[in-house]
Scaffold this motif. Sequence first.
Motif, PDB file in Angstrom:
ATOM      1  N   PHE A 109     -10.492   5.708  11.595  1.00 40.21           N
ATOM      2  CA  PHE A 109     -10.972   5.507  10.430  1.00 40.21           C
ATOM      3  C   PHE A 109     -10.528   4.574   9.513  1.00 40.21           C
ATOM      4  O   PHE A 109      -9.100   4.589   9.467  1.00 40.21           O
ATOM      5  N   VAL A 110     -11.186   3.488   9.091  1.00 45.61           N
ATOM      6  CA  VAL A 110     -10.437   2.099   8.575  1.00 45.61           C
ATOM      7  C   VAL A 110     -11.325   2.335   6.908  1.00 45.61           C
ATOM      8  O   VAL A 110     -12.454   2.445   6.837  1.00 45.61           O
ATOM      9  N   VAL A 111     -10.056   2.288   5.946  1.00 41.78           N
ATOM     10  CA  VAL A 111     -10.643   2.221   4.703  1.00 41.78           C
ATOM     11  C   VAL A 111     -10.130   0.956   4.107  1.00 41.78           C
ATOM     12  O   VAL A 111      -9.064   0.427   4.283  1.00 41.78           O
ATOM     13  N   LYS A 112     -10.946   0.258   3.362  1.00 39.19           N
ATOM     14  CA  LYS A 112     -10.523  -0.876   2.862  1.00 39.19           C
ATOM     15  C   LYS A 112     -10.752  -0.910   1.292  1.00 39.19           C
ATOM     16  O   LYS A 112     -11.883  -0.416   0.712  1.00 39.19           O
ATOM     17  N   LEU A 113      -9.550  -1.022   0.308  1.00 30.63           N
ATOM     18  CA  LEU A 113      -9.610  -1.085  -1.171  1.00 30.63           C
ATOM     19  C   LEU A 113      -9.229  -2.324  -1.690  1.00 30.63           C
ATOM     20  O   LEU A 113      -8.170  -2.973  -1.000  1.00 30.63           O
ATOM     21  N   ARG A 114      -9.630  -2.727  -2.703  1.00 34.25           N
ATOM     22  CA  ARG A 114      -9.190  -4.052  -3.622  1.00 34.25           C
ATOM     23  C   ARG A 114      -7.690  -3.722  -4.149  1.00 34.25           C
ATOM     24  O   ARG A 114      -7.711  -2.364  -4.840  1.00 34.25           O
ATOM     25  N   THR A 115      -6.826  -4.451  -4.083  1.00 35.20           N
ATOM     26  CA  THR A 115      -5.594  -4.262  -4.821  1.00 35.20           C
ATOM     27  C   THR A 115      -5.609  -4.649  -6.149  1.00 35.20           C
ATOM     28  O   THR A 115      -6.619  -5.605  -6.440  1.00 35.20           O
ATOM     29  N   MET A 116      -4.487  -4.430  -6.816  1.00 37.15           N
ATOM     30  CA  MET A 116      -4.602  -4.832  -8.277  1.00 37.15           C
ATOM     31  C   MET A 116      -4.630  -6.221  -8.518  1.00 37.15           C
ATOM     32  O   MET A 116      -4.701  -6.887  -9.610  1.00 37.15           O
ATOM     33  N   THR A 117      -3.892  -7.003  -7.609  1.00 38.33           N
ATOM     34  CA  THR A 117      -3.441  -8.445  -7.548  1.00 38.33           C
ATOM     35  C   THR A 117      -4.646  -9.140  -7.333  1.00 38.33           C
ATOM     36  O   THR A 117      -4.820 -10.306  -7.288  1.00 38.33           O
ATOM     37  N   ALA A 118      -5.831  -8.496  -6.699  1.00 34.56           N
ATOM     38  CA  ALA A 118      -6.943  -9.207  -6.289  1.00 34.56           C
ATOM     39  C   ALA A 118      -7.807  -9.752  -7.508  1.00 34.56           C
ATOM     40  O   ALA A 118      -7.759  -9.097  -8.514  1.00 34.56           O
TER      41      ALA A 118
ATOM     42  N   LEU B 154      -7.390  13.106  -2.032  1.00 31.11           N
ATOM     43  CA  LEU B 154      -8.562  14.077  -1.459  1.00 31.11           C
ATOM     44  C   LEU B 154      -9.072  13.481  -0.058  1.00 31.11           C
ATOM     45  O   LEU B 154      -9.318  13.941   1.033  1.00 31.11           O
ATOM     46  N   ALA B 155      -9.384  12.211  -0.334  1.00 33.28           N
ATOM     47  CA  ALA B 155     -10.136  11.522   0.460  1.00 33.28           C
ATOM     48  C   ALA B 155      -9.326  11.063   1.813  1.00 33.28           C
ATOM     49  O   ALA B 155      -9.671  11.334   3.045  1.00 33.28           O
ATOM     50  N   LEU B 156      -8.040  10.547   1.515  1.00 35.42           N
ATOM     51  CA  LEU B 156      -7.041  10.569   2.668  1.00 35.42           C
ATOM     52  C   LEU B 156      -6.719  11.863   3.318  1.00 35.42           C
ATOM     53  O   LEU B 156      -6.631  11.670   4.477  1.00 35.42           O
TER      54      LEU B 156
ATOM     55  N   GLN C 278      -1.563   4.584   9.286  1.00 36.10           N
ATOM     56  CA  GLN C 278      -1.063   3.109   8.820  1.00 36.10           C
ATOM     57  C   GLN C 278      -1.558   2.717   7.602  1.00 36.10           C
ATOM     58  O   GLN C 278      -2.623   2.922   7.106  1.00 36.10           O
ATOM     59  N   LEU C 279      -0.715   1.722   7.015  1.00 39.65           N
ATOM     60  CA  LEU C 279      -1.005   1.097   5.456  1.00 39.65           C
ATOM     61  C   LEU C 279      -0.324  -0.206   5.680  1.00 39.65           C
ATOM     62  O   LEU C 279       0.678  -0.465   6.221  1.00 39.65           O
ATOM     63  N   SER C 280      -1.454  -1.193   5.347  1.00 42.14           N
ATOM     64  CA  SER C 280      -0.911  -2.525   5.446  1.00 42.14           C
ATOM     65  C   SER C 280      -1.689  -3.109   4.115  1.00 42.14           C
ATOM     66  O   SER C 280      -2.785  -2.755   3.875  1.00 42.14           O
TER      67      SER C 280
ATOM     68  N   ILE D 126      -6.180   1.118   5.077  1.00 45.91           N
ATOM     69  CA  ILE D 126      -5.679   2.363   5.432  1.00 45.91           C
ATOM     70  C   ILE D 126      -6.296   2.678   7.017  1.00 45.91           C
ATOM     71  O   ILE D 126      -7.448   2.490   6.954  1.00 45.91           O
ATOM     72  N   LYS D 127      -5.468   3.046   7.951  1.00 45.41           N
ATOM     73  CA  LYS D 127      -6.210   3.328   9.042  1.00 45.41           C
ATOM     74  C   LYS D 127      -5.693   4.649   9.603  1.00 45.41           C
ATOM     75  O   LYS D 127      -4.118   5.021   9.456  1.00 45.41           O
ATOM     76  N   VAL D 128      -6.525   5.621   9.957  1.00 44.42           N
ATOM     77  CA  VAL D 128      -6.118   6.907  10.328  1.00 44.42           C
ATOM     78  C   VAL D 128      -6.479   6.799  11.806  1.00 44.42           C
ATOM     79  O   VAL D 128      -7.777   6.836  12.216  1.00 44.42           O
ATOM     80  N   LYS D 129      -5.585   7.171  12.761  1.00 41.55           N
ATOM     81  CA  LYS D 129      -6.023   6.939  14.247  1.00 41.55           C
ATOM     82  C   LYS D 129      -5.712   8.135  15.163  1.00 41.55           C
ATOM     83  O   LYS D 129      -4.822   9.017  14.836  1.00 41.55           O
TER      84      LYS D 129
END
Length: 328
Positions: free
Chosen positions: A319-328, A222-224, A244-246, A254-257
Amino acid sequence: MTSLYKRKRLTVITIVYWFLLSYIVTALIFWFLSLMKQNDQMAEYRLLQLKKDDPDYLTKVAEIEAEQKGKVFQYIGEGSTFMLLILVGAVFVYRATRKQIRLNDQQQNFMMAITHELKTPIAIVKLNLETIQKRKLDEEQEKKLVVKAIGETNRLNDLCTNILLASQIDAGSYRLQKEALNLNELVYESAQYFKSGFARLQLEALPEEAVYIKGDPLLLQLALNNLIDNAIKYSGKEKMVLVQLSGEKTDAIIKVKDQGEGITNSEKARVFEKFYRKGSENTRNTKGTGLGLYLTKKIIKDHGGSIWVEDNAPSGCIFVVKLRTMTA
């Protein structure tokens, strides 16, 4: 006309408020000066009552003067305390009142927007179904009308989900259902969801290695969707929207331009406020309710992430979204 009435009402309330505050402060100053004058008169009267040939005359004079000074300090202390309490209370009431008036205006704008947002897809679906019912169309034409009707139904469903979720999140009744999520799939599904209705949506090549996070799939989807929908609305039909996803070492980005008009620095923080929308309902051309970005920030924050807005060159925003990955 309504907005003009609101501005006039706010102006009247502000003038009355400051008039009453000025009256209270003036009354307090008058009270202080009256007490000081009364104190001087009482000290002078008591001094006149003393007999100069009294052996304790000087001692009594000193006591009266000391008592007079004590009263002065007492009045200054009490007056300053009352003045401080009045001013602090006045500032608090003034800010609370303005905040409440602004919230009421935003809620009224929300009701106007939600009425429009609900009626539009219903009207389109009804028109498409009536067209199919009353006219003999070939298979391709019917397919286009059905696809458009489904798209409007999905939009209506997203709107209802936003409203329901906003209510649940504000009430604290929604509980996150976290699980391992493949962000590559999540981003791809969101892009495909909008691509059928917006051909200029472009999804950059996803990372070769899947990016995994732990989160609620419904909420993150929903957020995306809200971010992509927002970018499409403000870009217009002729401009590109890029997703974009990196994956970094510990974070997924995640970036939405979009290539719309962009967001001023003063509005970048406010776009995440509940019900906030740029302009007024009478002059605004873009659709929306003012809930999408508010919900998106709440969702990202509840997942331990962060979201912010950057300028996009030559125009638009990111709009830039930063989320912690499971490997963090």
